[in-house]
Design a protein around this motif. Structure first.
Motif, PDB file in Angstrom:
ATOM      1  N   ILE A 132       0.636  -1.299  -0.038  1.00 24.14           N
ATOM      2  CA  ILE A 132      -0.149  -0.132  -0.055  1.00 24.14           C
ATOM      3  C   ILE A 132       0.413   1.324   0.418  1.00 24.14           C
ATOM      4  O   ILE A 132       0.137   2.194  -0.386  1.00 24.14           O
ATOM      5  N   PHE A 133       2.301   1.387   0.562  1.00 23.23           N
ATOM      6  CA  PHE A 133       3.304   2.483   0.550  1.00 23.23           C
ATOM      7  C   PHE A 133       3.571   2.694  -0.803  1.00 23.23           C
ATOM      8  O   PHE A 133       4.864   3.724  -0.657  1.00 23.23           O
ATOM      9  N   GLY A 134       3.240   1.602  -1.981  1.00 24.41           N
ATOM     10  CA  GLY A 134       4.218   1.555  -2.907  1.00 24.41           C
ATOM     11  C   GLY A 134       4.841   1.043  -3.626  1.00 24.41           C
ATOM     12  O   GLY A 134       5.535   0.959  -4.212  1.00 24.41           O
ATOM     13  N   GLY A 135       4.790   0.230  -2.703  1.00 30.85           N
ATOM     14  CA  GLY A 135       6.024  -1.541  -3.505  1.00 30.85           C
ATOM     15  C   GLY A 135       4.369  -2.561  -4.677  1.00 30.85           C
ATOM     16  O   GLY A 135       3.671  -3.278  -4.656  1.00 30.85           O
ATOM     17  N   ASN A 136       4.320  -1.593  -5.778  1.00 26.70           N
ATOM     18  CA  ASN A 136       3.765  -1.520  -6.718  1.00 26.70           C
ATOM     19  C   ASN A 136       3.677  -1.359  -7.739  1.00 26.70           C
ATOM     20  O   ASN A 136       3.699  -0.613  -8.164  1.00 26.70           O
ATOM     21  N   THR A 137       3.165  -1.521  -8.658  1.00 22.61           N
ATOM     22  CA  THR A 137       2.602  -1.468 -10.142  1.00 22.61           C
ATOM     23  C   THR A 137       1.372  -1.407 -10.534  1.00 22.61           C
ATOM     24  O   THR A 137       0.539  -1.379 -10.832  1.00 22.61           O
TER      25      THR A 137
END
Length: 210
Positions: free
Chosen positions: A69-74
């Protein structure tokens, strides 16, 4: 069917009230002391399976979900990543059967295996949520469900959760409810909130009244 059930249960618990702003969408159908009956709207969970004791598994599950949820995503567009707001509570469930709701949910799939999940804010959909960078994190849709919860304050250790589990189970049995999930253990406050003021809950999904 569940809406008919909810209407019947109003007779036991009383009238509906509003939910807290940062919790997953739901209606409080009624209260009896420290016990509430809630109808949760459909929601999406970000889930991960971990092992360990209740405390250890909670910590292990929180890390990959927090990273997601803090940005470890694409982003679905493939352009960068997205931060996702975190809601409450953190939930932990020991079960081989069913996972439940709300921002962080933890469910055991065996004696020392747990399913931990964050509930996604309602503005996101399966088509818009970013793709987790960590393959252990899975996005799962949950249907509308009816839930009974017992609230208590203070430290959220395993012994207190177990005691409240039995208290809620006994109450629901006495009232003629059918319990259709294992217990879900919810923590609502971050570690810096003084222990006496922390909100905790045990929840069961309820299918119908006997």
């Amino acid at each position: 069917m569940i809406r008919i059930i909810a209407a019947v249960l109003l007779l036991v618990f009383g009238g509906p009230t509003a939910m807290a702003a940062d919790e997953p969408p739901h209606r409080i159908l009624g209260r009896d002391g420290n016990i509430e009956l809630r109808l949760y709207a459909p929601m999406i969970l970000a889930e991960v399976e971990v092992t360990g004791s209740m405390r250890t598994a909670g910590n292990r599950g929180f890390r990959p979900l927090g990273n997601y949820i803090f940005g470890g995503n694409t982003a679905r567009s493939g352009d960068g990543s997205n931060a996702i707001a975190m809601t409450t509570p953190v939930m932990q469930q020991r079960s081989q059967e069913i996972a439940m709701t709300t921002p962080v949910i933890q469910q055991a799939t065996s004696d020392e295996s747990w399913r931990v999940a964050f509930v996604m804010p309602p503005e996101w959909t399966m088509d818009t949520l970013p793709i987790p960078d960590d393959a252990r994190v899975e996005l799962v849709e949950q249907p509308e469900r009816l839930v009974a919860a017992i609230r208590f304050s203070g430290g959220a250790n395993e012994a207190r959760f177990m005691a409240k589990t039995e208290e809620l189970r006994d109450y629901l049995t006495a009232q003629g409810f059918e319990i259709v999930s294992t217990a879900m253990y919810a923590r609502y406050d971050p570690p810096w909130v003084p222990t006496p003021f922390r909100r905790n809950e045990v929840m069961f999904e309820v299918a119908r009244v006997g």
